[in-house]
Design a protein around this motif. Structure first.
Motif, mmCIF file in Angstrom:
data_model
loop_
_atom_site.group_PDB
_atom_site.id
_atom_site.type_symbol
_atom_site.label_atom_id
_atom_site.label_comp_id
_atom_site.label_asym_id
_atom_site.label_seq_id
_atom_site.Cartn_x
_atom_site.Cartn_y
_atom_site.Cartn_z
ATOM 1 N N GLU B 50 3.754 4.371 38.157
ATOM 2 C CA GLU B 50 3.282 5.720 38.452
ATOM 3 C C GLU B 50 4.380 6.755 38.154
ATOM 4 O OE1 GLU B 50 1.433 7.468 42.473
ATOM 5 O OE2 GLU B 50 0.841 5.422 41.972
ATOM 6 N N GLU B 51 5.600 6.390 38.547
ATOM 7 C CA GLU B 51 6.745 7.286 38.334
ATOM 8 C C GLU B 51 7.000 7.473 36.818
ATOM 9 O OE1 GLU B 51 8.310 9.176 40.144
ATOM 10 O OE2 GLU B 51 10.455 9.312 39.687
ATOM 11 N N ILE B 52 6.922 6.384 36.109
ATOM 12 C CA ILE B 52 7.139 6.463 34.650
ATOM 13 C C ILE B 52 6.072 7.359 34.022
ATOM 14 C CG2 ILE B 52 7.116 5.131 32.494
ATOM 15 C CD1 ILE B 52 8.214 2.738 34.225
ATOM 16 N N ALA B 53 4.808 7.146 34.422
ATOM 17 C CA ALA B 53 3.696 7.935 33.874
ATOM 18 C C ALA B 53 3.899 9.419 34.161
ATOM 19 C CB ALA B 53 2.374 7.441 34.464
ATOM 20 N N ARG B 54 4.303 9.697 35.390
ATOM 21 C CA ARG B 54 4.513 11.098 35.775
ATOM 22 C C ARG B 54 5.620 11.739 34.930
ATOM 23 N NH1 ARG B 54 7.745 13.943 38.913
ATOM 24 N NH2 ARG B 54 9.041 12.194 39.560
ATOM 25 N N LEU B 55 6.694 10.969 34.704
ATOM 26 C CA LEU B 55 7.862 11.537 34.008
ATOM 27 C C LEU B 55 7.625 11.736 32.510
ATOM 28 C CD1 LEU B 55 10.535 9.479 35.923
ATOM 29 C CD2 LEU B 55 10.374 11.985 35.923
ATOM 30 N N VAL B 56 6.735 10.959 31.924
ATOM 31 C CA VAL B 56 6.496 11.141 30.476
ATOM 32 C C VAL B 56 5.195 11.895 30.220
ATOM 33 C CG1 VAL B 56 7.790 9.055 29.879
ATOM 34 C CG2 VAL B 56 5.309 8.919 30.135
ATOM 35 N N GLY B 57 4.408 12.122 31.244
ATOM 36 C CA GLY B 57 3.198 12.920 31.065
ATOM 37 C C GLY B 57 2.015 12.119 30.559
ATOM 38 N N CYS B 58 1.720 10.980 31.232
ATOM 39 C CA CYS B 58 0.521 10.242 30.861
ATOM 40 C C CYS B 58 -0.113 9.644 32.121
ATOM 41 C CB CYS B 58 0.824 9.168 29.825
ATOM 42 S SG CYS B 58 1.808 7.797 30.460
ATOM 43 N N GLU B 59 -1.244 8.966 31.983
ATOM 44 C CA GLU B 59 -1.896 8.327 33.112
ATOM 45 C C GLU B 59 -1.152 7.023 33.456
ATOM 46 O OE1 GLU B 59 -4.638 9.574 34.661
ATOM 47 O OE2 GLU B 59 -4.491 11.323 33.331
ATOM 48 N N THR B 60 -1.282 6.596 34.703
ATOM 49 C CA THR B 60 -0.642 5.347 35.123
ATOM 50 C C THR B 60 -1.136 4.174 34.280
ATOM 51 O OG1 THR B 60 -0.625 6.249 37.347
ATOM 52 C CG2 THR B 60 -0.092 3.934 37.136
ATOM 53 N N ALA B 61 -2.398 4.209 33.945
ATOM 54 C CA ALA B 61 -2.976 3.118 33.151
ATOM 55 C C ALA B 61 -2.497 3.137 31.701
ATOM 56 C CB ALA B 61 -4.497 3.207 33.189
ATOM 57 N N GLU B 62 -1.746 4.183 31.373
ATOM 58 C CA GLU B 62 -1.277 4.306 29.986
ATOM 59 C C GLU B 62 0.205 3.940 29.852
ATOM 60 O OE1 GLU B 62 -4.532 7.848 29.083
ATOM 61 O OE2 GLU B 62 -2.409 8.354 29.310
ATOM 62 N N VAL B 63 0.666 3.072 30.745
ATOM 63 C CA VAL B 63 2.052 2.595 30.690
ATOM 64 C C VAL B 63 2.023 1.066 30.538
ATOM 65 C CG1 VAL B 63 4.228 2.331 31.943
ATOM 66 C CG2 VAL B 63 2.932 4.487 32.093
#
Lengths: 466, 376
Positions: B50-63
Motif C-alpha cells: 500500500e505504501e509503495i502504491a501511494r508513493l509511486v501513484g498507483c493502486e495497491t493491486a498495481e504493485v
C-alpha cells in the motif's frame, strides 16, 4: 598505488621506445637517460587503461637506478607480480613491457655501452627452437648470456604477418624464454635498415627479372654486422647463433663450413659473411643433428620446441611472391609463355614473379613433357620454357666475387641445400670470373648467390651474373 | 572511504535496515498461510504494498514485487511481448535490463526499433513520435539515464503512446533515487520498474508498478503469488525495505535533500571545470558524467587508491574499451566517451566529500595528463 612521479619525458633521451595503438588504443612511451650503463632517469608516458598505466609506472620505478641489463631482465611476470595486475590484464601490461624494451633496444642502437665481461655471450634469438637451445646451453655452461632479437620486418598486409621471423610474437617469445632463465633480453629495431639493404634490393632484383637470394644477402651484408656491433656494445666477448654451420681454420684463416646435419646445413646462407667476424661468432649447433636438437628441446620442455619451423623468406609472411611484390609496388603485366623456338604456349600473369627452374603455376604443356621456366626475359615480359634437361648449365658467370682463400678448384652451390657441383673458378676474357662446372647445374638464375666450397668450407662467394 | 558511486548502489540507510530487520527475525511467517504468523506476514506485506502504491501513484493491486529492477524490466517487456512476434520501440538510452531483453526478443523474430537520443542526452521526441505506431506491442523509455542522469520527458512519451494505444514501460530504477515518480499523472497503459538498492535498501528486491500490470501475461509460473505475475513465497522483509526506502526518497523530506545534493553536484562541476555529458539537460540531482579527457578507468583506479569510489563511464572488456552505447548515441566521440567518469552523490554526501574529491583530482590530474602527453 600507481606511482605517477615518473610520468613525463627525459629531455634529450639516450633511448626512447613506444608500444601500443592496437585494439584498445593504449599507448605507452618510455624515455631513458643513461649514465654509462646505469639508467639514471626513466620516464614513462601512458595514455592507457589502469592496468597498462600501473605496469608502466612500476617498470619505470623498478628500472630507474639499475643497469641497462638489469632492466632488460624485467618481463611480464615481474610486472604482474610487482604491480599486482590481474592475469586477465596481462595483455595490457605487455604493452608497457614492450615499450620499455623498445626503449632499451633504442638505447643500444644509439650507442649505449655496457662494461665488457669475459664471460658474457650475446645470443641471437629468433624465437625458434634452435636459438632457444643455444641459449639454454649457454646458461647451463655457466656463461653470462644476453639475448638479442633483431626486429627486421613487419608487413601487416601479409597473410600471416606473425610468420615473419621477427614478428612481434617472435620477439616476445624470445624475450619470455630469456626471462624464464633470468637472462636479459634486448631487441633492436632495424626495420628501416633491413628494408633498405635487404628488401629493397630483393624487390629491385625481381623487378629486373633476377632471382635474388635475400637470406644470404641479409646475413652477409647486414645481420651479422648488426649482431657483432651489438655484441661489442653489450660487452660480450663472443656471440652465438643457432645456425647449422661450423667455423674451421685453414692456414690461419677462419672459414664458414658446412654443418654436420646435411638436411639442415645453413652454410650457404652464411656465404657472404665477413670472415673477420668469425673470430667472435660461435655456432654451437654446427656439429648437431636437427632431430637431436628438437628431441632435447622437447625433453627440456622448451616452449620453442613446438614453434613452427620457418623455411621461407621471412618477409613474405606466409604469402606468395607475386602479391608481396605487388604490395611493394612491382607491377605485374600478363605476357606470353614461349618455347625455345618462340612458339607461344600460353600466357603468364607477370614474368617477374617467376624463377628459372620453376614448374608450378605455369599452366602450359607440350605433349606429355613437363615444362620448366628456362629464362625470364624481363625486357620482353616473356617466359621461355622448356624441358628439365635444358635447365642444365656448365658455365656460370659471376659478379661481386669475394675470394677468401685463393683456391680455384671448388664445389659450387647456387641455392640452399642444392647439391654442390664440382668445378673451377676461372677468369673470363673480360677480366670477370666464371665457374666452369664438371656437371650440369640446374635452375641457376641470375641474382642468385654462388657459394664456392673447398673441402666443405666456404672459400669464395659471388652473385650469378647471367 | 568517500563513496561517490550512489548510482551503482546506495549505501544502506539505517532507517531502512531498522524497518526490515524484524521481518528477518520474529515476523518470519509465510503470507500464504492462514495461521497467526502467516496473517501477520500478510498484513506486513500488504501494508508495504500500500505504501509503495501511494508513493509511486498507483493502486495497491498495481504493485508486483520482484527480485529486483532487472526482473521487473524483464516482466514488463516479456509479459507484453506475447503471441505472434510484432514490434517494440525502445530508446537508445535503455539499461541492459531492457535492451538485453529486447535483443532476446529480436532473436525470436520481434522487430526492435531503437529511438534515437539528442546530443543533450534527451530522447528525441520527434523521432519517437515518427516511430511509434498503433499496434506496437510496447514502448520502453527509461526515466533517467543511469549513465548521464539526464531525466527523460516521460509525460510527453506517455501521451504519445496513449494516443496510439501503445503500452509504455518506464525503467525508473535510477529515477526513483532523486526525482519524483507519479504514475497517476501519466495517461495510458503504463508500467514502471523500481529497485530498493538504489534507494538505500537491500539488493534483491524491486517492483513493477502501474496500471499496465493488469494486462500483463505471466512469464514465470508457480503458486500464483503477486497476482500470478511473480510466483514464489513473498520477500516480506524486502517489500518492507522497499517501502521504507521509497518513503525516504519519495517522501516530503526528499525535496530539500535533492536540492542539497544538486547544489553539491553543481559546486563539484564548477570547481572541476570539466565538460559534462548531458550537462545542459535536466538531470538527477547528484549525478554527473565528467568527460575527463583521460582514460576513465585509470582515473577511477587512481581515485580508488586515494579512497574515493567513483565509476568509469565505459567498461574495458577483453582488451577492448568499448564506448558506452548511450554516449555513442549522444554523438560523443569514442576517445571522449572512453574518458567518462561517473560521479554520483547521495543523501549522505557531504561538503567534505566534495572537497576531498577536488583535492584528489587536483593532485592526480596534472600527473595523469603529463603521462598521457608523454605517450603522444
Amino acid at each position: 598505488m600507481i606511482d605517477l612521479s615518473r610520468a613525463g619525458t627525459v629531455a634529450r633521451p639516450d633511448g626512447e621506445g613506444r608500444a601500443g595503438g592496437g585494439r584498445c588504443d593504449d599507448r605507452v612511451r618510455f624515455t631513458l637517460g643513461l649514465d654509462g650503463e646505469v639508467l639514471r632517469q626513466v620516464r614513462f608516458g601512458a595514455d592507457a587503461c589502469a592496468a597498462t598505466t600501473a605496469a608502466a609506472a612500476w617498470l619505470a620505478a623498478r628500472a630507474e637506478g639499475g643497469t641497462l641489463l638489469d632492466a632488460a631482465r624485467l618481463g611480464l611476470a615481474d610486472v604482474l607480480a610487482g604491480a599486482r595486475i590481474e592475469p586477465a590484464a596481462a595483455e595490457c601490461a605487455l604493452t608497457a613491457v614492450d615499450a620499455l624494451h623498445a626503449a632499451l633496444g633504442d638505447a643500444v642502437a644509439r650507442g649505449a655501452r655496457v662494461a665488457p665481461s669475459a664471460g658474457r655471450s650475446l645470443i641471437a634469438m629468433s624465437g625458434g627452437v634452435d636459438s632457444a637451445m643455444v641459449l639454454t646451453e649457454a646458461v647451463a655452461e655457466g656463461r653470462e648470456p644476453v639475448g638479442l632479437t633483431l626486429r627486421l620486418w613487419i608487413d601487416p598486409e601479409a597473410p600471416s604477418p606473425d610468420r615473419a621471423c621477427c614478428a612481434p610474437s617472435a620477439v616476445r617469445s624470445a624475450r619470455d624464454l630469456c626471462h624464464a632463465s633470468g637472462v636479459p633480453h634486448l631487441s633492436l629495431d632495424l626495420r628501416a635498415d633491413f628494408r633498405r639493404t635487404v628488401v629493397d634490393s630483393f624487390v629491385a632484383g625481381y623487378a629486373a627479372g633476377e632471382t635474388p637470394n635475400p637470406c644470404t644477402t641479409c646475413n652477409g651484408a647486414f645481420r651479422f654486422d648488426a649482431l657483432d656491433a651489438a655484441a661489442t656494445r653489450l660487452g660480450a666477448s663472443e656471440w652465438r647463433t643457432g645456425h647449422y654451420a661450423q667455423i674451421v681454420e685453414r692456414g690461419g684463416t677462419l672459414l664458414v663450413a658446412r654443418g654436420v646435419d646435411p638436411t639442415k646445413d645453413q652454410s650457404y646462407m652464411l656465404g657472404l659473411v665477413d670472415p673477420d667476424l668469425l673470430q667472435r661468432v660461435r655456432f654451437p649447433l654446427g656439429r648437431r643433428l636437427k632431430a637431436d636438437v628438437q628431441q632435447r628441446a622437447a625433453e627440456l620442455e622448451l616452449a620453442a620446441a613446438r614453434a613452427p619451423e620457418s623455411q621461407e623468406v621471412c618477409f613474405l609472411g606466409g604469402g606468395a611472391l607475386a602479391p608481396f611484390l605487388a604490395r611493394q609496388g612491382v607491377g605485374m603485366e600478363p605476357g606470353p609463355i614461349v618455347d625455345e623456338d618462340g612458339v607461344e604456349l600460353g600466357r603468364h600473369r607477370g614474368a617477374r614473379a617467376y624463377t628459372p627452374g620453376q614448374r608450378r603455376g605455369l599452366g602450359v604443356s607440350r605433349g606429355t613433357e613437363a615444362l620448366h621456366v628456362l629464362k625470364v626475359d624481363q625486357p620482353r615480359n616473356t617466359l621461355v620454357v622448356g624441358p628439365a634437361g635444358r635447365l642444365g648449365r656448365r658455365e656460370v658467370p659471376l659478379r661481386d666475387l669475394r675470394r677468401i682463400l685463393p683456391i680455384d678448384t671448388v664445389d659450387a652451390c647456387f641455392r640452399l641445400r642444392a647439391p654442390a657441383v664440382p668445378g673451377a673458378l676461372v677468369p673470363d676474357r673480360a677480366g670477370a670470373w666464371l665457374v666452369r662446372l664438371e656437371r650440369d647445374a640446374f635452375a641457376v638464375a641470375p641474382g642468385q648467390v654462388a657459394v664456392l666450397y673447398s673441402d666443405d668450407a666456404v672459400v669464395a662467394a659471388g652473385v650469378v651474373a647471367g | 572511504m568517500i563513496y561517490l558511486d550512489h548510482a551503482a548502489t546506495a549505501p544502506p540507510d539505517p532507517r531502512v535496515l531498522e524497518a526490515m530487520l524484524p521481518h528477518l527475525g520474529e515476523r518470519f511467517g509465510n503470507p500464504s498461510e492462514p495461521h497467526a504468523a502467516g496473517r501477520m506476514a500478510r498484513a506486513d506485506l500488504e501494508a508495504a504494498r500500500e505504501e509503495i502504491a501511494r508513493l509511486v501513484g498507483c493502486e495497491t493491486a498495481e504493485v508486483v514485487l520482484t527480485g529486483g529492477g532487472t526482473e521487473a524490466d524483464n516482466l514488463a517487456v516479456l509479459g507484453r511481448a506475447q503471441g505472434i512476434p510484432g514490434r517494440l520501440v525502445i530508446s537508445a538510452l535503455e539499461h541492459p535490463a531492457v535492451r538485453g531483453t529486447a535483443e532476446a526478443l529480436a532473436v525470436r523474430g520481434w522487430r526492435v526499433e531503437i529511438a534515437p537520443v539528442l546530443t543533450n542526452g534527451c530522447l528525441d521526441l520527434n523521432a519517437l513520435d515518427a516511430s511509434v505506431r498503433s499496434g506496437d506491442a510496447l514502448v520502453c523509455v527509461l526515466g533517467a539515464s543511469n549513465l548521464t542522469g539526464v531525466l527523460q520527458p516521460i509525460a510527453e512519451v506517455a501521451v504519445l503512446c496513449a494516443e496510439r494505444g501503445v503500452p509504455l514501460h518506464v525503467d525508473h530504477v535510477q529515477t526513483a533515487s532523486g526525482a519524483p515518480i507519479d504514475l497517476s499523472s501519466l495517461p495510458g497503459v503504463v508500467t514502471a520498474a523500481i529497485a530498493a538498492h538504489k534507494l538505500g535498501g537491500p539488493r534483491g528486491v524491486g517492483a513493477l508498478v502501474g496500471r499496465g500490470i493488469r494486462s500483463l501475461a505471466p512469464i514465470s509460473f508457480g503458486g500464483g503469488q503477486e497476482a500470478g505475475l511473480r510466483p514464489g513465497t513473498e520477500n516480506v522483509a524486502g517489500a518492507v525495505a522497499l517501502a521504507a526506502a521509497l518513503s525516504i526518497r519519495q517522501g516530503p523530506d526528499a525535496v530539500a535533500e535533492r536540492a542539497t545534493r544538486a547544489a553539491l553536484r553543481d559546486q563539484l562541476e564548477e570547481r572541476l571545470g570539466l565538460p559534462v555529458a548531458g550537462g545542459v539537460a535536466e538531470r538527477l540531482p547528484g549525478h554527473t558524467l565528467l568527460l575527463t579527457g583521460l582514460r576513465g578507468d585509470t582515473v577511477v583506479r587512481l581515485l580508488d587508491e586515494r579512497g574515493i569510489a567513483v565509476a568509469a563511464g565505459s567498461a574495458c572488456a577483453s582488451g577492448e574499451t568499448a564506448p558506452d552505447a548511450t554516449l555513442t548515441a549522444m554523438g560523443i566521440a569514442a576517445a571522449q566517451a572512453r574518458s567518462a567518469v561517473r560521479v554520483t552523490l547521495g543523501p549522505t554526501t557531504t561538503q567534505s566529500d566534495i572537497d576531498a574529491f577536488v583535492t584528489a583530482w587536483s593532485e592526480l590530474e596534472p600527473a595523469l595528463r603529463a603521462a598521457a602527453e608523454a605517450a603522444a
